[in-house]
Design a protein around this motif. Structure first.
Motif, PDB file in Angstrom:
ATOM      1  N   SER A 225       0.836  -1.201   0.000  1.00 47.59           N
ATOM      2  CA  SER A 225       0.000   0.000   0.000  1.00 47.59           C
ATOM      3  C   SER A 225       0.875   1.258   0.000  1.00 47.59           C
ATOM      4  N   ASP A 226       0.285   2.359  -0.394  1.00 50.77           N
ATOM      5  CA  ASP A 226       1.024   3.623  -0.435  1.00 50.77           C
ATOM      6  C   ASP A 226       1.440   4.086   0.953  1.00 50.77           C
ATOM      7  N   SER A 227       0.601   3.845   1.958  1.00 50.55           N
ATOM      8  CA  SER A 227       0.982   4.252   3.317  1.00 50.55           C
ATOM      9  C   SER A 227       2.154   3.414   3.819  1.00 50.55           C
ATOM     10  N   THR A 228       2.212   2.150   3.431  1.00 41.47           N
ATOM     11  CA  THR A 228       3.358   1.317   3.794  1.00 41.47           C
ATOM     12  C   THR A 228       4.617   1.827   3.104  1.00 41.47           C
ATOM     13  N   LEU A 229       4.482   2.260   1.865  1.00 46.71           N
ATOM     14  CA  LEU A 229       5.633   2.843   1.164  1.00 46.71           C
ATOM     15  C   LEU A 229       6.106   4.130   1.828  1.00 46.71           C
ATOM     16  N   ALA A 230       5.166   4.947   2.317  1.00 46.39           N
ATOM     17  CA  ALA A 230       5.542   6.186   3.001  1.00 46.39           C
ATOM     18  C   ALA A 230       6.339   5.879   4.270  1.00 46.39           C
ATOM     19  N   VAL A 231       5.875   4.895   5.038  1.00 43.53           N
ATOM     20  CA  VAL A 231       6.611   4.498   6.247  1.00 43.53           C
ATOM     21  C   VAL A 231       7.964   3.916   5.865  1.00 43.53           C
ATOM     22  N   THR A 232       7.998   3.151   4.793  1.00 46.00           N
ATOM     23  CA  THR A 232       9.260   2.564   4.331  1.00 46.00           C
ATOM     24  C   THR A 232      10.265   3.649   3.974  1.00 46.00           C
ATOM     25  N   VAL A 233       9.810   4.726   3.342  1.00 45.07           N
ATOM     26  CA  VAL A 233      10.724   5.820   3.003  1.00 45.07           C
ATOM     27  C   VAL A 233      11.282   6.449   4.280  1.00 45.07           C
TER      28      VAL A 233
ATOM     29  N   ASP B 233      -3.163   9.638  -3.014  1.00 49.31           N
ATOM     30  CA  ASP B 233      -4.151  10.605  -2.528  1.00 49.31           C
ATOM     31  C   ASP B 233      -3.475  11.801  -1.855  1.00 49.31           C
ATOM     32  N   ALA B 234      -4.287  12.770  -1.449  1.00 47.15           N
ATOM     33  CA  ALA B 234      -3.760  14.034  -0.915  1.00 47.15           C
ATOM     34  C   ALA B 234      -2.983  13.861   0.382  1.00 47.15           C
ATOM     35  N   VAL B 235      -3.435  12.970   1.248  1.00 48.90           N
ATOM     36  CA  VAL B 235      -2.753  12.767   2.534  1.00 48.90           C
ATOM     37  C   VAL B 235      -1.339  12.251   2.297  1.00 48.90           C
ATOM     38  N   LEU B 236      -1.230  11.224   1.497  1.00 52.53           N
ATOM     39  CA  LEU B 236       0.087  10.633   1.266  1.00 52.53           C
ATOM     40  C   LEU B 236       0.941  11.491   0.337  1.00 52.53           C
ATOM     41  N   THR B 237       0.313  12.278  -0.527  1.00 47.40           N
ATOM     42  CA  THR B 237       1.077  13.219  -1.348  1.00 47.40           C
ATOM     43  C   THR B 237       1.802  14.216  -0.457  1.00 47.40           C
ATOM     44  N   SER B 238       1.146  14.668   0.613  1.00 47.32           N
ATOM     45  CA  SER B 238       1.821  15.598   1.526  1.00 47.32           C
ATOM     46  C   SER B 238       3.024  14.932   2.185  1.00 47.32           C
ATOM     47  N   HIS B 239       2.918  13.650   2.492  1.00 51.92           N
ATOM     48  CA  HIS B 239       4.050  12.934   3.094  1.00 51.92           C
ATOM     49  C   HIS B 239       5.194  12.767   2.100  1.00 51.92           C
ATOM     50  N   PHE B 240       4.877  12.379   0.877  1.00 48.34           N
ATOM     51  CA  PHE B 240       5.936  12.201  -0.112  1.00 48.34           C
ATOM     52  C   PHE B 240       6.620  13.531  -0.437  1.00 48.34           C
ATOM     53  N   HIS B 241       5.838  14.606  -0.489  1.00 48.72           N
ATOM     54  CA  HIS B 241       6.426  15.933  -0.711  1.00 48.72           C
ATOM     55  C   HIS B 241       7.328  16.310   0.463  1.00 48.72           C
ATOM     56  N   PHE B 242       6.873  16.044   1.679  1.00 43.70           N
ATOM     57  CA  PHE B 242       7.640  16.297   2.898  1.00 43.70           C
ATOM     58  C   PHE B 242       8.941  15.494   2.892  1.00 43.70           C
TER      59      PHE B 242
ATOM     60  N   GLY C  65       6.801  12.392  10.780  1.00 46.66           N
ATOM     61  CA  GLY C  65       6.211  11.805   9.582  1.00 46.66           C
ATOM     62  C   GLY C  65       5.670  10.411   9.828  1.00 46.66           C
ATOM     63  N   ILE C  66       6.421   9.582  10.540  1.00 45.16           N
ATOM     64  CA  ILE C  66       5.958   8.220  10.834  1.00 45.16           C
ATOM     65  C   ILE C  66       4.685   8.257  11.670  1.00 45.16           C
ATOM     66  N   ILE C  67       4.658   9.123  12.663  1.00 45.80           N
ATOM     67  CA  ILE C  67       3.467   9.229  13.516  1.00 45.80           C
ATOM     68  C   ILE C  67       2.272   9.699  12.700  1.00 45.80           C
ATOM     69  N   ARG C  68       2.468  10.732  11.876  1.00 46.42           N
ATOM     70  CA  ARG C  68       1.349  11.272  11.092  1.00 46.42           C
ATOM     71  C   ARG C  68       0.844  10.278  10.049  1.00 46.42           C
ATOM     72  N   VAL C  69       1.730   9.522   9.410  1.00 41.23           N
ATOM     73  CA  VAL C  69       1.270   8.564   8.404  1.00 41.23           C
ATOM     74  C   VAL C  69       0.555   7.388   9.078  1.00 41.23           C
ATOM     75  N   ASN C  70       0.977   7.007  10.279  1.00 39.43           N
ATOM     76  CA  ASN C  70       0.272   5.940  11.002  1.00 39.43           C
ATOM     77  C   ASN C  70      -1.111   6.371  11.450  1.00 39.43           C
ATOM     78  N   GLU C  71      -1.289   7.670  11.698  1.00 35.11           N
ATOM     79  CA  GLU C  71      -2.612   8.204  12.038  1.00 35.11           C
ATOM     80  C   GLU C  71      -3.400   8.566  10.782  1.00 35.11           C
ATOM     81  N   TYR C  72      -2.799   8.396   9.635  1.00 33.83           N
ATOM     82  CA  TYR C  72      -3.330   8.761   8.323  1.00 33.83           C
ATOM     83  C   TYR C  72      -3.765  10.229   8.287  1.00 33.83           C
TER      84      TYR C  72
ATOM     85  N   PRO D  65       3.982  20.755   4.287  1.00 35.96           N
ATOM     86  CA  PRO D  65       5.060  19.920   3.746  1.00 35.96           C
ATOM     87  C   PRO D  65       6.201  20.706   3.099  1.00 35.96           C
ATOM     88  N   THR D  66       5.984  21.983   2.786  1.00 35.26           N
ATOM     89  CA  THR D  66       7.052  22.771   2.180  1.00 35.26           C
ATOM     90  C   THR D  66       7.865  23.547   3.214  1.00 35.26           C
ATOM     91  N   SER D  67       7.594  23.341   4.478  1.00 35.86           N
ATOM     92  CA  SER D  67       8.280  24.049   5.551  1.00 35.86           C
ATOM     93  C   SER D  67       9.755  23.650   5.628  1.00 35.86           C
TER      94      SER D  67
END
Length: 120
Positions: free
Chosen positions: A13-21, A50-59, A101-108, A114-116
């Motif tokens: 899943s995309d959220s698993t990929l975000a945590v993997t990154v 989706d928008a939630v995970l896009t913010s993580h990948f951008h971050f 990032g890990i905490i936020r992606v686990n809470e979805y 993300p540009t900060s």
């Protein structure tokens, strides 16, 4: 054999990929290659989710490139000892961004900013 009306589910899943990154970035403290793999994954998935995970990948992408800037600047300036505080800042800055990032992606939940340049 799949029917044309069925959609194939992704293996990961995309959220698993975000945590993997984020985990690859942690491994990047010890080895260079995992962080490079992480930023490549983030770039590939940036426009494909989706928008939630896009913010993580951008971050994650910004964490890598800004962190690289801090790391190179701190390393070069370490010759005259000014770079040591920059390297200490880079370590804690990146660690906070990874943990957040890990905490936020686990809470979805998305990253608020993300540009900060700080902690999103």
């Amino acid at each position: 054999m799949t029917l044309p009306s069925e959609t194939q589910r992704p293996i990961v899943s995309d959220s698993t990929l975000a945590v993997t990154v984020y985990i690859l970035y942690c491994l990047g403290y010890f080895f260079v290659i995992p962080a490079l793999i992480g930023v490549i994954i983030a770039h590939i998935k940036l426009d494909d989710t989706d928008a939630v995970l896009t913010s993580h990948f951008h971050f994650q992408i910004r964490t890598f490139w800004i962190g690289l800037l801090y790391l190179v600047t701190g390393t070069v300036l370490s010759i005259i000892l000014i770079g040591i505080p920059i390297l200490i800042w880079w370590f804690f800055w990146s660690l906070i961004r990874i943990i957040k990032g890990i905490i936020r992606v686990n809470e979805y939940k998305p990253i608020a900013r993300p540009t900060s340049w700080l902690f999103g």
